[in-house]
Design an enzyme around this catalytic site. Structure first.
Site, short mmCIF file in Angstrom:
data_model
loop_
_atom_site.label_atom_id
_atom_site.label_comp_id
_atom_site.label_asym_id
_atom_site.label_seq_id
_atom_site.Cartn_x
_atom_site.Cartn_y
_atom_site.Cartn_z
N CYS A 26 -54.39 32.81 91.23
CA CYS A 26 -54.87 33.83 92.18
C CYS A 26 -54.65 35.20 91.55
O CYS A 26 -54.05 35.33 90.47
CB CYS A 26 -54.06 33.73 93.47
N HIS A 56 -44.14 30.29 90.13
CA HIS A 56 -43.56 28.95 90.15
C HIS A 56 -44.43 27.96 89.38
O HIS A 56 -45.13 27.14 89.98
CB HIS A 56 -43.34 28.48 91.59
N CYS A 113 -46.28 40.51 94.33
CA CYS A 113 -47.69 40.51 94.73
C CYS A 113 -47.90 41.53 95.86
O CYS A 113 -47.10 41.58 96.81
CB CYS A 113 -48.10 39.13 95.22
N HIS A 141 -36.62 29.56 99.69
CA HIS A 141 -37.73 30.02 98.85
C HIS A 141 -37.55 31.52 98.58
O HIS A 141 -37.17 32.28 99.47
CB HIS A 141 -39.08 29.77 99.56
N GLU A 143 -39.56 33.96 98.14
CA GLU A 143 -40.33 34.92 98.95
C GLU A 143 -39.68 35.10 100.32
O GLU A 143 -39.54 36.23 100.83
CB GLU A 143 -41.78 34.45 99.13
N THR A 181 -46.38 33.80 102.67
CA THR A 181 -47.82 33.88 102.34
C THR A 181 -48.44 32.55 101.94
O THR A 181 -49.66 32.43 101.87
CB THR A 181 -48.04 34.86 101.17
N SER A 240 -44.78 26.43 96.34
CA SER A 240 -44.98 26.19 97.77
C SER A 240 -46.44 25.87 98.07
O SER A 240 -46.76 24.90 98.77
CB SER A 240 -44.54 27.42 98.57
FE1 SF4 Z 1 -51.13 34.64 94.95
FE2 SF4 Z 1 -48.79 34.57 96.28
FE3 SF4 Z 1 -50.17 36.85 96.08
FE4 SF4 Z 1 -51.10 34.85 97.57
S1 SF4 Z 1 -49.24 36.04 97.93
S2 SF4 Z 1 -52.30 36.14 96.16
S3 SF4 Z 1 -50.45 33.06 96.38
S4 SF4 Z 1 -49.22 35.70 94.40
#
Ligand code: SF4
Length: 329
Positions: A26, A56, A113, A141, A143, A181, A240
């Site tokens: 992504c 990950h 991100c 996790h 995040e 997310t 995840s």
């Molecule tokens: Fe990618 Fe995680 Fe950002 Fe979603 S939140 S765009 S999965 S890095």
């Protein structure tokens, strides 16, 4: 790649491979990996420290480590100094980690991100409003830990709708909900519904926290699973969003396996199988998908078809060094 067949491969004596699209990297993962690669280029041979796995995925981490990235669990494994570069991973960090890096004068490049940062901003806003934040996410996790750290005294973590019943809060509590997310879209909906029933004045963020990449990969996987006998999900065990793809397939009654790479395929999984679905989590390099398809091709006649549910064109700009000083999270 060919248009999808009228007649399925199994009937024609061939294996059919249905490739889910979108799959693999992504925008947030590409940004994070490029951030480390650029930092390595600019470091001139000096080490570049990366707190936690940048994303990950075992292959990504091994390749960056081979190029000179030093992965550490916490900042105490990073030496002091303004010429010492540390990259924060795509999953984000708590304000306490930012403050520690700031206090020690480290040169920070924050690859969190932007869609995780968005959730942090929401957490900060809800906490300032005096609300209790219920974060739907997975304990342990990175995040979830980072988001909990934005307002640790105001945030509680739940994983399932059953957990909602155990929350020690009165029905008239001012409660807001946020989510990790990378959760399963349908399962998260049921947790939010349970929260709404318990807390009628539940506050929600202005837009979904489950990111576009997670949603798109779940939709494309579901489209493939609808016609597949098994699903191979390429991704690491601690990813995840990859694990959610396996679970999604199981919920649709189709066997699914999480594999790091082609070497993890157990030939017995494919015995008597006509149609193999293939997808990959958001942290999985596209090259690993190619390798898996090539490995399947070794087994005999095979046709590969791509099933695209949506076209992605998201891009994020790269972070600049030491952008965290004086910044609120
Ligand atoms: Fe990618 Fe995680 Fe950002 Fe979603 S939140 S765009 S999965 S890095």
């Amino acid at each position: 790649m060919r248009a999808e067949p009228v007649k399925r491969g199994a009937e024609a004596g061939e294996t059919t491979v249905l490739l889910a699209s979108p799959r693999s990297w992504c925008a947030g993962v590409e940004r994070a990996i490029e951030t480390v690669e650029r930092a390595l280029d600019q470091a001139g041979g000096d080490p570049v420290y990366v707190r936690k796995e940048i994303v990950h995925n075992r292959t990504v981490v091994a390749e960056l480590a081979a190029k000179g990235a030093v992965f550490v669990d916490e900042l105490d494994a990073v030496p002091d100094g303004e010429d010492v570069t540390v990259v924060f991973s795509a999953h984000g960090v708590s304000p306490a980690v930012r403050a520690e890096a700031d206090r020690r004068g480290l040169r920070v490049i924050d690859a969190t991100c932007p869609l995780v940062r968005k959730v942090h901003t929401e957490a900060h806003r809800f906490a300032e409003q005096g609300k209790t934040i219920v974060l739907i996410g997975h304990e342990g996790h990175e995040e979830a830990e980072g988001t909990m750290g934005v307002a640790p005294d105001s945030t509680v973590l739940v994983e399932t709708a059953e957990d909602v019943a155990d929350l020690a809060l009165p029905a008239d509590a001012e409660v807001a909900v946020l989510t990790q997310t990378t959760l399963a879209v349908d399962e998260t909906t049921s947790v939010v519904d349970a929260l709404r029933q318990r807390f009628p004045r539940l506050a929600l963020p202005p837009s979904d926290d489950i990111c576009y990449a997670t949603t798109n990969r779940q939709r494309s996987a579901a489209a493939v699973v609808a016609d597949a006998d098994i699903l191979l999900v390429i991704g690491s065990a601690n990813s995840s969003n990859s694990r959610r793809l396996v679970e999604l397939s199981h919920r649709q009654g189709v066997a699914a396996y999480l594999i790091d790479d082609a070497g993890d395929i157990d030939p017995s999984w494919l015995d008597g199988i006509g149609t193999v679905g293939v997808t990959a989590g958001a942290s999985t390099p596209p090259a690993l998908v190619t390798e898996v398809v090539d490995a399947l091709r070794q087994r005999g006649p095979m046709q590969v078809y791509e099933r695209e549910t949506v076209t992605e064109n998201m891009r994020f700009t790269l972070p600049r060094p030491s952008t965290i000083r004086g910044e609120r999270s």
